[in-house]
Motif scaffolding. Structure first.
Motif: not given
Lengths: 315, 262
Positions: B16-19, B25
């Motif tokens: 899961e990539r998020t801010f 980033t």
């Protein structure tokens, strides 16, 4: 009204659809000025006028086409210096992005790549992290340099009689450093360009190397053919047709994934497709989670049946 | 020959990539890896180095954990590593990134002439593909981008760039910047020997002041573009899934017809 520069993407004057999309977007932002670099302006003239270019800057010195990317950035920087444009728009292609990068350094300006929309106040919309997020952004320094993805706007004709201005510049040696010494045009397939197509039919591991059913369905629909990385790595289809993170990103009206499991690598390239149809033998394939319509079945029987059905309906 | 390979430490795309709260980033709360596309640049450098005994320097800028990307490069076989790390770098945009990296390359060049700068075709997080061209512009070097094939012979570098319309052969004189695609080679895995050897290889850490870059020229506050809204894309609503009972193709076309595609 301020000028908005649009770099014309063309092959010997054959203007690509992305340019008519950019001209359409540019009309929201100001007065579109097309920048045509290379040979073939006479062939391009009508399209540029037809889609609203109020002005066309023409730089057709032969040496501009002898070197990679850098001459185009020189021409754009030259035009930008005299026209003080509100923004510079380019297509999100390898060339477009590299020209944008060089131009941003030259103009000491912010740049945004892969916009899928540009609002009249120059706020851009991007789809990031394999389509997982939508981000808006704005350039705050210098002349906004923005690359826009194909299919981000519907081209709308707006006939104009553009003023023409010829650009003659002397290229610095630094722009003549990467020389194009050979050029092999890609064989024409007769199908629409993958990144620009309204419909894409893609095949993956499930084709087992036989792209016949995929191509036949694509042709029945007037679609482009794509391939997953697994299919390309297996040598079943050329890399130029790969959809995914390391291939093309497509955003068609309809995307049909046949025999593709839907790894993040692939989803990154097609997640913003409007409608997704999936055909896969494996009911557990992750790509079904994205499907608006899915068939659990063998593509080797489902696709030919669909192709026949389309031909019958067309009579 | 001396080859500098630019590498980037990125959030693992399979997780899961998020801010972060400041809309950059999130690099702290996620597992990071050497950007997959950079492995091709490292591999290409090593292949060239094996033929002529070149020196391969891996270079990155990023927070402390970005050192992991350099370690992977060293384990694959690079000779030494340079990590530009500075609190002021957080949130740097592409123009600032290219400025800092160009100064770092200048500094490496000052300690022994750099012949070739290799990069991947894009990072797998930002994915802009513009830093190599910006670097070439700043350094005044020729740039061959998106090379699917590369040869270095004497002081000439030749690359094949596969575009939409044509495949082009491009030639430049060294020193040059070249970005390579994932079509160029098959990156090696670090060997046990490589992993052990990496621990003893030279590893330098530089700050912005080491590069003569003013902190006001980098980071989020110096960025020439600003992020407005960050919105998680709603998951696609579940569609209709049918099992092929011999009429799957017909059903498919019925759907397409209802959607006016046929």
């Amino acid at each position: 009204m301020a000028e908005v520069l649009v770099l014309v993407d063309h092959v010997d004057g054959d203007v690509r659809k992305t340019t008519t999309e950019l001209l359409t977007i540019a009309r929201r932002l100001g007065e579109p000025s097309a920048v045509f670099i290379g040979a073939g302006y006479e062939a391009a003239k009508e399209v540029l006028a037809g889609y609203g270019a109020a002005k066309v800057y023409v730089a057709d010195a032969p040496e501009l086409s002898e070197f990679l990317v850098a001459p185009q950035a020189e021409v754009l920087a030259h035009v930008a210096a005299s026209s003080s444009p509100a923004a510079v728009l380019l297509a999100s292609t390898p060339d477009g992005k590299e020209i944008a990068g060089r131009l941003a350094v030259k103009l000491e300006s912010g740049l945004i790549t892969d916009a899928v929309d540009v609002a009249s106040d120059l706020t851009t919309t991007q789809s990031v992290f394999a389509g997982g997020y939508t981000v808006t952004a704005k350039v705050t320094h210098g002349t906004p340099v923005i690359t826009v993805k194909p299919n981000s706007a519907t081209p709308e004709p707006a006939p104009q009689t553009p003023a023409e201005e010829k650009i003659d510049i002397t290229l610095p040696e630094s722009a003549k450093a990467a020389r194009i010494v050979g050029r092999a045009p890609r064989a024409a397939t007769g199908r629409p360009e993958l990144a620009e197509a309204a419909i894409v039919v893609s095949g993956g591991r499930g084709t087992a190397g036989d792209f016949g059913p995929v191509e036949a369905l694509a042709d029945a629909l007037g679609a482009a053919v794509g391939a997953s990385r697994a299919a390309v790595d297996s040598g079943w289809y050329p890399h130029a047709y790969q959809v995914g993170q390391t291939g093309k990103t497509v955003s068609p009206q309809l995307y049909i994934a046949a025999g593709i499991s839907g790894a993040i690598q692939h989803r990154a390239g097609m997640q913003t497709s409007k409608t997704v149809v999936v055909v896969n033998k494996d009911a557990e394939a992750p790509i079904f989670a994205m499907a608006d319509f899915g068939v659990v079945g063998d593509l080797h029987t489902v696709l030919p049946q669909a192709t026949d059905e389309i031909h019958q309906r067309k009579g | 020959m001396k080859i500098v390979v630019l590498v980037k430490h990125v959030p693992d795309a399979s997780a899961e990539r998020t801010f972060s709260d400041d809309k950059t980033t999130d690099r702290a709360g996620v597992d990071g890896i050497l950007s997959e596309l950079d492995e091709y640049a490292v591999e290409e450098a090593l292949t060239i180095a094996e033929a002529d005994d070149s020196e391969v320097v891996v270079l990155t800028m990023g927070p402390e954990q970005a050192a992991d990307a350099l370690r992977k490069g060293l384990q694959m076989g690079a000779s030494s590593a340079v990590h530009v790390v500075d609190d002021a770098l957080h949130g740097s945009d592409a123009p600032a990134t290219s400025l800092v990296l160009s100064r770092a390359i200048d500094k490496i060049d000052g300690a022994g002439h750099v012949d070739l700068v290799l990069t991947g075709m894009a990072s797998t997080d930002g994915g802009m593909s513009v830093v190599p061209a910006m670097l070439a512009e700043r350094l005044g070097l020729p740039h061959i981008g998106f090379a699917g094939e590369l040869t270095v012979s004497g002081d000439t570098v030749t690359g094949r760039r596969d575009g939409d319309a044509a495949s082009e052969t491009v030639e430049a004189t060294l020193p040059a910047v070249v970005s390579v695609t994932d079509q160029i080679n098959e990156p090696r895995y670090p060997s046990f020997k490589g992993i052990m050897a990496a621990k003893k290889k030279p590893f330098e850490t530089w700050s912005l002041s080491d590069l003569g870059v003013d902190p006001s020229q980098a980071g989020l506050s110096a960025a020439w573009s600003v992020v407005g809204d960050v919105t998680k894309r709603p998951p696609r609503s579940a569609g209709e899934i049918v099992t092929d009972d011999g009429e799957g193709g017909v059903r498919l076309v019925e759907f397409l017809a209802a959607q006016k595609f046929v």
